[in-house]
Design an enzyme around this catalytic site. Structure first.
Site, PDB file in Angstrom:
ATOM      1  N   TYR A   1      -0.535   3.965  10.870  1.00 53.58           N
ATOM      2  CA  TYR A   1      -0.900   2.964  11.884  1.00 53.58           C
ATOM      3  C   TYR A   1       0.299   2.766  12.798  1.00 53.58           C
ATOM      4  O   TYR A   1       1.440   2.677  12.333  1.00 53.58           O
ATOM      5  CB  TYR A   1      -1.235   1.609  11.234  1.00 53.58           C
TER       6      TYR A   1
ATOM      7  N   ARG B   1       0.848  -1.211   0.000  1.00 53.17           N
ATOM      8  CA  ARG B   1       0.000   0.000   0.000  1.00 53.17           C
ATOM      9  C   ARG B   1       0.874   1.249   0.000  1.00 53.17           C
ATOM     10  O   ARG B   1       2.071   1.193   0.264  1.00 53.17           O
ATOM     11  CB  ARG B   1      -0.889   0.007   1.255  1.00 53.17           C
TER      12      ARG B   1
ATOM     13  N   GLU C   1      -5.282   4.096  14.071  1.00 50.82           N
ATOM     14  CA  GLU C   1      -6.227   3.158  14.687  1.00 50.82           C
ATOM     15  C   GLU C   1      -6.871   3.664  15.967  1.00 50.82           C
ATOM     16  O   GLU C   1      -7.802   3.025  16.459  1.00 50.82           O
ATOM     17  CB  GLU C   1      -5.560   1.789  14.932  1.00 50.82           C
TER      18      GLU C   1
ATOM     19  N   ASP D   1      -2.468  -7.641  15.068  1.00 51.23           N
ATOM     20  CA  ASP D   1      -1.795  -6.333  15.104  1.00 51.23           C
ATOM     21  C   ASP D   1      -1.940  -5.670  16.472  1.00 51.23           C
ATOM     22  O   ASP D   1      -1.218  -4.729  16.789  1.00 51.23           O
ATOM     23  CB  ASP D   1      -2.295  -5.410  13.977  1.00 51.23           C
TER      24      ASP D   1
HETATM   25  N1  LIG Z   1      -4.315  -8.236  10.742  1.00 52.65           N
HETATM   26  C1  LIG Z   1      -4.697  -7.217   9.986  1.00 52.65           C
HETATM   27  O1  LIG Z   1      -4.187  -7.016   8.891  1.00 52.65           O
HETATM   28  C2  LIG Z   1      -5.792  -6.310  10.461  1.00 52.65           C
HETATM   29  C3  LIG Z   1      -6.430  -5.423   9.582  1.00 52.65           C
HETATM   30  C4  LIG Z   1      -7.485  -4.633  10.063  1.00 52.65           C
HETATM   31  C5  LIG Z   1      -7.872  -4.737  11.409  1.00 52.65           C
HETATM   32  N2  LIG Z   1      -7.190  -5.582  12.238  1.00 52.65           N
HETATM   33  C6  LIG Z   1      -7.536  -5.746  13.650  1.00 52.65           C
HETATM   34  O2  LIG Z   1      -8.721  -6.488  13.795  1.00 52.65           O
HETATM   35  C7  LIG Z   1      -9.232  -6.252  15.119  1.00 52.65           C
HETATM   36  C8  LIG Z   1     -10.728  -5.981  15.057  1.00 52.65           C
HETATM   37  O3  LIG Z   1     -10.946  -4.732  14.426  1.00 52.65           O
HETATM   38  P1  LIG Z   1     -12.427  -4.157  14.204  1.00 52.65           P
HETATM   39  O4  LIG Z   1     -12.268  -2.948  13.345  1.00 52.65           O
HETATM   40  O5  LIG Z   1     -13.342  -5.229  13.797  1.00 52.65           O
HETATM   41  O6  LIG Z   1     -12.785  -3.686  15.670  1.00 52.65           O
HETATM   42  P2  LIG Z   1     -14.264  -3.330  16.215  1.00 52.65           P
HETATM   43  O7  LIG Z   1     -14.073  -2.403  17.356  1.00 52.65           O
HETATM   44  O8  LIG Z   1     -15.154  -2.918  15.091  1.00 52.65           O
HETATM   45  O9  LIG Z   1     -14.814  -4.743  16.721  1.00 52.65           O
HETATM   46  C9  LIG Z   1     -14.253  -5.428  17.803  1.00 52.65           C
HETATM   47  C10 LIG Z   1     -15.377  -6.250  18.451  1.00 52.65           C
HETATM   48  O10 LIG Z   1     -14.753  -7.076  19.452  1.00 52.65           O
HETATM   49  C11 LIG Z   1     -15.711  -7.189  20.497  1.00 52.65           C
HETATM   50  N3  LIG Z   1     -15.025  -7.677  21.694  1.00 52.65           N
HETATM   51  C12 LIG Z   1     -14.160  -7.026  22.516  1.00 52.65           C
HETATM   52  N4  LIG Z   1     -13.720  -7.869  23.484  1.00 52.65           N
HETATM   53  C13 LIG Z   1     -14.311  -9.068  23.235  1.00 52.65           C
HETATM   54  C14 LIG Z   1     -14.238 -10.340  23.871  1.00 52.65           C
HETATM   55  N5  LIG Z   1     -13.471 -10.552  24.953  1.00 52.65           N
HETATM   56  N6  LIG Z   1     -14.983 -11.349  23.343  1.00 52.65           N
HETATM   57  C15 LIG Z   1     -15.761 -11.169  22.262  1.00 52.65           C
HETATM   58  N7  LIG Z   1     -15.866  -9.975  21.613  1.00 52.65           N
HETATM   59  C16 LIG Z   1     -15.143  -8.950  22.099  1.00 52.65           C
HETATM   60  C17 LIG Z   1     -16.273  -5.787  20.631  1.00 52.65           C
HETATM   61  O11 LIG Z   1     -17.509  -5.786  21.329  1.00 52.65           O
HETATM   62  C18 LIG Z   1     -16.424  -5.389  19.159  1.00 52.65           C
HETATM   63  O12 LIG Z   1     -17.707  -5.686  18.640  1.00 52.65           O
HETATM   64  C19 LIG Z   1      -8.392  -5.073  15.648  1.00 52.65           C
HETATM   65  O13 LIG Z   1      -7.381  -5.549  16.503  1.00 52.65           O
HETATM   66  C20 LIG Z   1      -7.792  -4.481  14.400  1.00 52.65           C
HETATM   67  O14 LIG Z   1      -6.588  -3.750  14.658  1.00 52.65           O
HETATM   68  C21 LIG Z   1      -6.165  -6.355  11.789  1.00 52.65           C
END
Ligand SMILES: NC(=O)c1ccc[n+]([C@@H]2O[C@H](COP(=O)([O-])OP(=O)(O)OC[C@H]3O[C@@H](n4cnc5c(N)ncnc54)[C@H](O)[C@@H]3O)[C@@H](O)[C@H]2O)c1
Length: 376
Positions: A94, A15, A118, A270
């Protein structure tokens, strides 16, 4: 302001943090934009397209860091980039600092002001600069999981959607936010049997309506997750506690409950990972196995589809880039409290509480840190 765009150097990251459309918006407002030669190539954007909108092309990252006041990135700065940061730099990218005390200390030591995509929030408390990449990562998570379930790749050898007369695979999504919902929609589209777990009951209500009966929503208690593990083929971890290190939702000792060749996809990697046995992997070598269970833990999943991800990301970041370039970090933070939430490090102080707590640094209130910097 002088705005600089270095080429991303994290492994398999294609990207770029600004498109020609962004250059146009900045140069029309009188800002000076410099792009590292080749920065856009991974996203099929040649230097000439940036030049046509008024950017200057510089040969290497050092020239970008030397000239720029505002440095734009996609992934967290790598050690050689941290070394190029100065106290007068404003870095916007990020960062994911909570699980990374070493990077946090590096940024503190360099004295730069660092704003994390983020942790920026909008007026409804959502994460506008994480959401587009979460949409991409959620969709990739199911695709990758389906692929890793194939026998030649070490998987159980089950087709996600089944066929007439043979049952579909079972997919468990833990965390029903942006990633989780997108992962579930792809799994539903592939005709798997899908369960989505979350601890926020209002969110489960929203998902229940969105899925229209095509997936089950479940409360994410430790016991209920444990009871489901023996029957599922693919588990997608997508939990997030804003800005903090991810909580563990599957423990090491629970892996033995799972089927051999089942697949775990840890999208939350991440933020440190939500399975105890997760460690970050790359697109070139995305998986490893623990107790017969395949782990896919790529920390920059959207980097694999840059033609989609670069535009999705920069559409969301550009208004904030323009605000920072126009007003500087202090005024922009006063005018937009949601942007202020993105400021993680100022002048050697950690100004975002969950990061300070997770990394053992003292927390300093943002405007106190900015005031002290201005007074110095
Ligand atoms: N690996 C990658 O390339 C990549 C890319 C984008 C996002 N991410 C990561 O993915 C993760 C999720 O992002 P998102 O945008 O969906 O976040 P989000 O805030 O939209 O959703 C997270 C959800 O997790 C729930 N939650 C929190 N603690 C919990 C638990 N103990 N049990 C069950 N549910 C629980 C929350 O209620 C929420 O609905 C983040 O860590 C983000 O940084 C990673």
């Amino acid at each position: 302001m002088k705005v600089g765009v270095p080429t991303e150097i994290k492994t398999d990251e294609y990207r770029v943090s600004l498109t020609p459309a962004g250059v146009r918006e900045l140069t029309e407002r009188g800002h000076d934009v410099c792009i590292q030669s080749g920065a856009g190539l991974g996203s099929t954007i040649p230097d000439a397209e940036y030049e046509a909108q008024g950017a200057r092309i510089l040969p290497d990252a050092q020239s970008i860091f030397d000239e720029a006041e505002l440095v734009l990135g996609v992934k967290e700065p790598q050690p050689e980039e941290v070394a190029m940061l100065r106290p007068d730099h404003l870095l916007f990218t990020y960062l994911h600092l909570a699980p990374d005390p070493e990077l946090t200390s590096g940024l503190v030591d360099r004295g730069a002001t660092c704003v994390a995509y983020e942790t920026v929030i909008d007026e409804l408390g959502r994460l506008p600069l994480l959401a587009p990449m979460s949409e991409v990562a959620g969709k990739i998570a199911t695709q990758a999981g389906a692929f890793m379930l194939e026998k030649p790749l070490g998987g159980r050898g089950i087709l996600l959607g089944g066929v007439p007369g043979v049952a579909a695979a079972k997919v468990m999504v833990i965390g029903g936010g942006v990633v989780g919902m997108n992962a579930a929609f792809i799994a539903i589209g592939m005709e798997a049997t899908v369960y989505v777990y979350d601890r926020n009951i209002d969110r489960l209500r929203e998902l229940d309506i969105a899925f229209g009966g095509r997936a089950d929503t479940c409360y994410a208690s430790t016991l209920d997750i444990e009871k489901r593990l023996p029957e599922v083929d693919l588990v997608i971890g997508a939990v997030l506690v804003h800005g903090a290190k991810a909580p563990y939702v599957v423990r090491r000792e629970q892996l033995k409950l799972m089927k051999k060749g089942a697949v775990l996809v840890d999208v939350s990697i991440d933020q440190g990972g939500c399975f105890e046995t997760s460690h970050a992997t790359t697109h070139s070598d995305p998986t490893y196995e623990v107790d017969g269970v395949t782990h896919y833990c790529v920390a920059n999943m959207p980097g694999a589809v840059p033609i989609t991800s670069t535009y999705a990301l920069t559409n969301a970041t550009l208004p904030y880039v323009l605000h920072l370039a126009e007003s500087g970090v202090e005024q922009a933070s006063r005018e937009n409290p949601g942007l202020a939430k993105g400021v993680n490090v100022v002048d050697g102080k950690v100004t975002y509480q969950p990061v300070a707590e997770a990394t053992g640094h003292q927390y300093t209130e943002l405007f106190e840190a900015l005031g002290a910097r201005a007074a110095a």
